[in-house]
Design a protein around this motif. Structure first.
Motif, mmCIF file in Angstrom:
data_model
loop_
_atom_site.group_PDB
_atom_site.id
_atom_site.type_symbol
_atom_site.label_atom_id
_atom_site.label_comp_id
_atom_site.label_asym_id
_atom_site.label_seq_id
_atom_site.Cartn_x
_atom_site.Cartn_y
_atom_site.Cartn_z
ATOM 1 N N TRP A 25 0.816 -1.226 0.000
ATOM 2 C CA TRP A 25 0.000 0.000 0.000
ATOM 3 C C TRP A 25 0.841 1.263 0.000
ATOM 4 C CZ3 TRP A 25 -0.137 3.807 3.722
ATOM 5 C CH2 TRP A 25 0.452 3.509 4.943
ATOM 6 N N ARG A 26 2.019 1.193 0.632
ATOM 7 C CA ARG A 26 2.853 2.383 0.674
ATOM 8 C C ARG A 26 3.305 2.767 -0.738
ATOM 9 N NH1 ARG A 26 5.212 4.019 5.575
ATOM 10 N NH2 ARG A 26 4.875 1.988 6.485
ATOM 11 N N PHE A 27 3.682 1.728 -1.493
ATOM 12 C CA PHE A 27 4.099 1.936 -2.874
ATOM 13 C C PHE A 27 2.926 2.472 -3.682
ATOM 14 C CE2 PHE A 27 4.930 0.428 -7.222
ATOM 15 C CZ PHE A 27 6.235 0.830 -7.398
ATOM 16 N N GLU A 34 0.167 7.825 -10.484
ATOM 17 C CA GLU A 34 1.042 8.013 -11.650
ATOM 18 C C GLU A 34 1.054 6.780 -12.546
ATOM 19 O OE1 GLU A 34 4.882 10.144 -10.960
ATOM 20 O OE2 GLU A 34 4.297 9.901 -8.867
ATOM 21 N N MET A 35 0.999 5.587 -11.900
ATOM 22 C CA MET A 35 1.006 4.365 -12.700
ATOM 23 C C MET A 35 -0.271 4.264 -13.508
ATOM 24 S SD MET A 35 2.728 1.874 -9.890
ATOM 25 C CE MET A 35 2.873 0.355 -10.818
ATOM 26 N N LEU A 36 -1.374 4.677 -12.888
ATOM 27 C CA LEU A 36 -2.650 4.681 -13.608
ATOM 28 C C LEU A 36 -2.587 5.622 -14.811
ATOM 29 C CD1 LEU A 36 -5.569 4.646 -11.038
ATOM 30 C CD2 LEU A 36 -5.198 3.098 -12.943
ATOM 31 N N GLN A 37 -2.021 6.788 -14.594
ATOM 32 C CA GLN A 37 -1.890 7.746 -15.696
ATOM 33 C C GLN A 37 -1.052 7.176 -16.819
ATOM 34 O OE1 GLN A 37 -0.548 11.658 -14.618
ATOM 35 N NE2 GLN A 37 -1.773 11.636 -12.755
ATOM 36 N N THR A 69 7.005 -7.196 -11.013
ATOM 37 C CA THR A 69 7.422 -6.166 -10.064
ATOM 38 C C THR A 69 6.629 -6.176 -8.756
ATOM 39 O OG1 THR A 69 5.979 -4.559 -11.149
ATOM 40 C CG2 THR A 69 8.258 -4.637 -11.866
ATOM 41 N N ALA A 70 5.351 -6.614 -8.798
ATOM 42 C CA ALA A 70 4.569 -6.561 -7.557
ATOM 43 C C ALA A 70 5.148 -7.464 -6.463
ATOM 44 C CB ALA A 70 3.105 -6.901 -7.833
ATOM 45 N N PRO A 71 5.487 -8.741 -6.790
ATOM 46 C CA PRO A 71 6.088 -9.558 -5.722
ATOM 47 C C PRO A 71 7.390 -8.965 -5.214
ATOM 48 C CG PRO A 71 5.478 -10.913 -7.607
ATOM 49 C CD PRO A 71 5.353 -9.487 -8.041
ATOM 50 N N ALA A 72 8.183 -8.394 -6.139
ATOM 51 C CA ALA A 72 9.453 -7.797 -5.719
ATOM 52 C C ALA A 72 9.212 -6.660 -4.729
ATOM 53 C CB ALA A 72 10.225 -7.290 -6.934
ATOM 54 N N THR B 53 7.787 -1.546 -13.476
ATOM 55 C CA THR B 53 9.234 -1.449 -13.645
ATOM 56 C C THR B 53 9.675 0.004 -13.519
ATOM 57 O OG1 THR B 53 8.931 -3.190 -15.262
ATOM 58 C CG2 THR B 53 11.123 -2.223 -15.108
ATOM 59 N N LEU B 54 8.932 0.883 -14.216
ATOM 60 C CA LEU B 54 9.306 2.287 -14.228
ATOM 61 C C LEU B 54 9.282 2.877 -12.821
ATOM 62 C CD1 LEU B 54 9.969 4.850 -15.832
ATOM 63 C CD2 LEU B 54 7.520 5.261 -16.001
ATOM 64 N N TYR B 55 8.156 2.682 -12.127
ATOM 65 C CA TYR B 55 8.048 3.341 -10.831
ATOM 66 C C TYR B 55 8.836 2.629 -9.742
ATOM 67 C CZ TYR B 55 5.129 6.909 -12.693
ATOM 68 O OH TYR B 55 4.714 7.979 -13.401
ATOM 69 N N GLY B 56 9.067 1.303 -9.921
ATOM 70 C CA GLY B 56 9.972 0.619 -9.001
ATOM 71 C C GLY B 56 11.370 1.228 -9.091
ATOM 72 N N SER B 57 11.816 1.477 -10.340
ATOM 73 C CA SER B 57 13.144 2.078 -10.535
ATOM 74 C C SER B 57 13.160 3.517 -10.035
ATOM 75 C CB SER B 57 13.529 2.057 -12.014
ATOM 76 O OG SER B 57 13.427 0.762 -12.527
ATOM 77 N N ILE B 58 12.069 4.247 -10.306
ATOM 78 C CA ILE B 58 12.015 5.647 -9.864
ATOM 79 C C ILE B 58 12.109 5.716 -8.343
ATOM 80 C CG2 ILE B 58 10.424 7.598 -9.588
ATOM 81 C CD1 ILE B 58 9.711 7.356 -12.476
ATOM 82 N N LYS B 59 11.433 4.762 -7.678
ATOM 83 C CA LYS B 59 11.493 4.760 -6.219
ATOM 84 C C LYS B 59 12.927 4.589 -5.742
ATOM 85 C CE LYS B 59 10.578 1.249 -3.698
ATOM 86 N NZ LYS B 59 9.977 0.084 -3.061
#
Lengths: 420, 128
Positions: A25-27, A34-37, A69-72, B53-59
């Motif tokens: 949830w923090r992520f 932004e991801m939605l956009q 990426t979600a599990p990571a 991937t993009l926002y994981g890297s941005i973080k």
């Protein structure tokens, strides 16, 4: 252009929004919008390009992206790996460096402790004291034995010789019994760990439960009863309580109920005459020592949990949690208890140390072949070749446990991290 | 404790995603979607950064101080106010330069061993 993208793609966007729930949830709170956009933008691109199967391909890629990426992110959130990146140093040294520094500091502690114990034991007890008093042994024999055991050398030499051997992995043999030290220490340590761990877990669980209930029902009969009980438990000396239990369980109850054997054995690790390992028999032997060790710990934990809970229960974020309409159970367990246990980790780290002292007494009273008994026996006989390795093992354990408590504290409370 | 500036972490090779993000931000601040488009353009459509991937890297990049969020918007008139813009920090620029240097060296070695086209000029001529 963007208005166009929004129109018509509602279902896709809603589906992606649902997928976003897979991220911590923090992520999500920070990047979700932004991801939605971004997704909207790509959806718009595909539609504008008008390729056949373009949107399907986008979905395949998006699902693959989420699956990767979600599990990571979940793992990173669960183990809180991101604190590295928040550290001012860029996280190069961070927690590992901190732990390494602390462990390095243990080296002078180990040397100091072993030297201190060596001086005390060599100046107070003579391991061959009985020899000179024994009329059947000649003085010459005594001196020969003293030479053989290396006790005629100077004290610094004795210590350095032992240290040299120890560092090379040679733990030596007992002065008194001539048995190799390493296997004896190992089996004593195993027995003590079983006893100490069981007592710690039991007292943590029981103490937390009592503390929780008495903080929620403050000033109730239960609260008064457990408060009184806790002060009683804290005040009872361990050795006296152990003896009391032995007398009551071993003698009085047996006589009262006309039994041939006591309900619970009052000494040792296994019943006499039994061979090998029997779980039930072992547990029965562990029961009384565990009770003795736990009484004080339960008392301590219940008091700390109660105080800590009362503090958190008055916090404003709990009012918020209630105002959100959460069930009282969720409020207490998820919001209050989680924050209340943070200070308890320090108490637990310290009281595991206090437990070691209790173990020495308890093991001696119950004839339990653990580290405590090994220490008392060796100390009494002046057997410094057993006591010194014992000190090394015990001090190492203390240092590691304290470090573990500090690290746990830092992981539980984000505010601690910045102090490093 | 005074906050020290984050150290440039140029020793390790950057991941392709991170390198493309830094490269995309090298010519000015951008929001996420623009970064993605730029990365795709730079790589001839080879690198498609998914949102995760993009926002994981941005973080991570934000955390290590290689990029930062920028307050001002280049074009307030046309802009969606929910967008966030990112830009390279000085450290980020340094790391990008170091990584470029590292890759250049590698490419030079590969060329010397005749694994790749000998000079970039040929490629432009040949591709047509």
């Amino acid at each position: 252009m963007r208005a166009l993208a929004v129109r018509g793609g509602q279902r896709h966007v809603a589906a992606y929004r649902a997928l976003l729930r897979l991220y911590p949830w923090r992520f999500r709170r920070r990047f979700g919008e932004e991801m939605l956009q971004l997704f909207r933008g790509r959806l718009h691109d595909e539609r504008e390009r008008g390729r056949r199967g373009g949107v399907a391909l986008l979905w395949v890629r998006t699902v693959a992206d989420v699956a990767r990426t979600a599990p990571a992110e979940r793992v990173r959130a669960a183990f809180d790996l991101d604190w590295r990146e928040r550290l001012p140093s860029g996280g190069r040294s961070g927690l590992a460096g901190y732990a390494a520094r602390r462990l390095l500091l243990a080296v002078p502690v180990l040397l100091g402790a072993s030297l201190l114990v060596f001086v005390v034991i060599r100046t107070t007890v003579d391991p061959l004291g009985g020899c000179a008093l024994n009329p059947r042994v000649s003085v010459a024999d005594c001196l020969r034995l003293r030479r053989q055991l290396g006790l005629d050398r100077s004290m610094p030499m004795q210590y350095l010789l032992w240290l040299g051997h120890f560092l090379r992995g040679d733990w030596g043999r007992s002065l008194i019994s001539n048995r190799p030290v390493l296997p004896d220490v190992r089996s004593a340590l195993a027995n003590t760990l079983v006893l100490g761990l069981a007592a710690t877990v039991l007292s943590l669980v029981v103490g937390t439960a009592i503390g929780m209930v008495s903080s929620i029902r403050r000033y109730s009969a239960f609260d008064h009863l457990t408060t009184g009980g806790a002060f009683l438990g804290l005040s009872i000396p361990g050795f006296w309580f152990a003896l009391l239990l032995q007398v009551v369980v071993g003698v009085e109850l047996t006589r009262l109920l006309h039994l041939s054997t006591p309900i619970l054995p009052t000494a040792g690790l296994a019943s006499p005459g039994s061979h090998g390992f029997h779980l039930v028999d072992r547990l029965r032997h562990l029961a009384l020592p565990i009770v003795v060790l736990s009484v004080q710990e339960v008392a301590i934990y219940s008091r700390y949990v109660r105080a800590s809970m009362l503090e958190t229960l008055g916090a404003e974020y709990l009012r918020t949690a209630r105002a959100k309409g959460l069930r009282e159970r969720t409020v207490v367990t998820r919001h209050a208890l989680r924050n209340a246990v943070v200070p308890i980790t320090t108490v637990a780290g310290l009281s595991i140390g206090a437990l070691a002292g209790g173990l020495i007494i308890t093991e001696t009273v119950f004839q339990y072949p653990g580290m405590g008994q090994l220490f008392v026996t060796a100390m009494r006989q002046g057997d410094y070749l057993v006591v010194l390795p014992w000190v090394m093992v015990a001090v190492t354990f203390m240092v590691v446990l304290n470090l573990a408590a500090d690290i746990a504290y830092a992981l539980l409370d984000p505010r601690v991290r910045y102090a490093w | 404790m005074p906050k020290r500036p984050p150290q440039a972490r140029a020793e390790g090779p950057l991941s392709p995603a991170v390198f493309h993000i830094l490269l995309a931000l090298a010519e000015g601040e951008k929001h996420g979607y623009a970064i993605m488009r730029e990365a795709e353009r730079l790589s001839d459509g080879q690198v498609r950064l998914g949102p995760g991937t993009l926002y994981g890297s941005i973080k991570k990049l934000l955390g290590s101080g290689l990029i930062e969020e920028s307050g001002n918007r280049p074009d307030p008139e046309l802009d969606d106010e929910r967008r966030r813009y990112y830009r390279l920090t000085e450290n980020g620029l340094r790391v990008l330069a170091a990584e470029t240097e590292r890759l250049t060296r590698l490419v030079r070695v590969a060329r010397a061993r005749q694994l790749a086209a000998p000079a970039p000029v040929l490629r432009f001529g040949g591709a047509g």
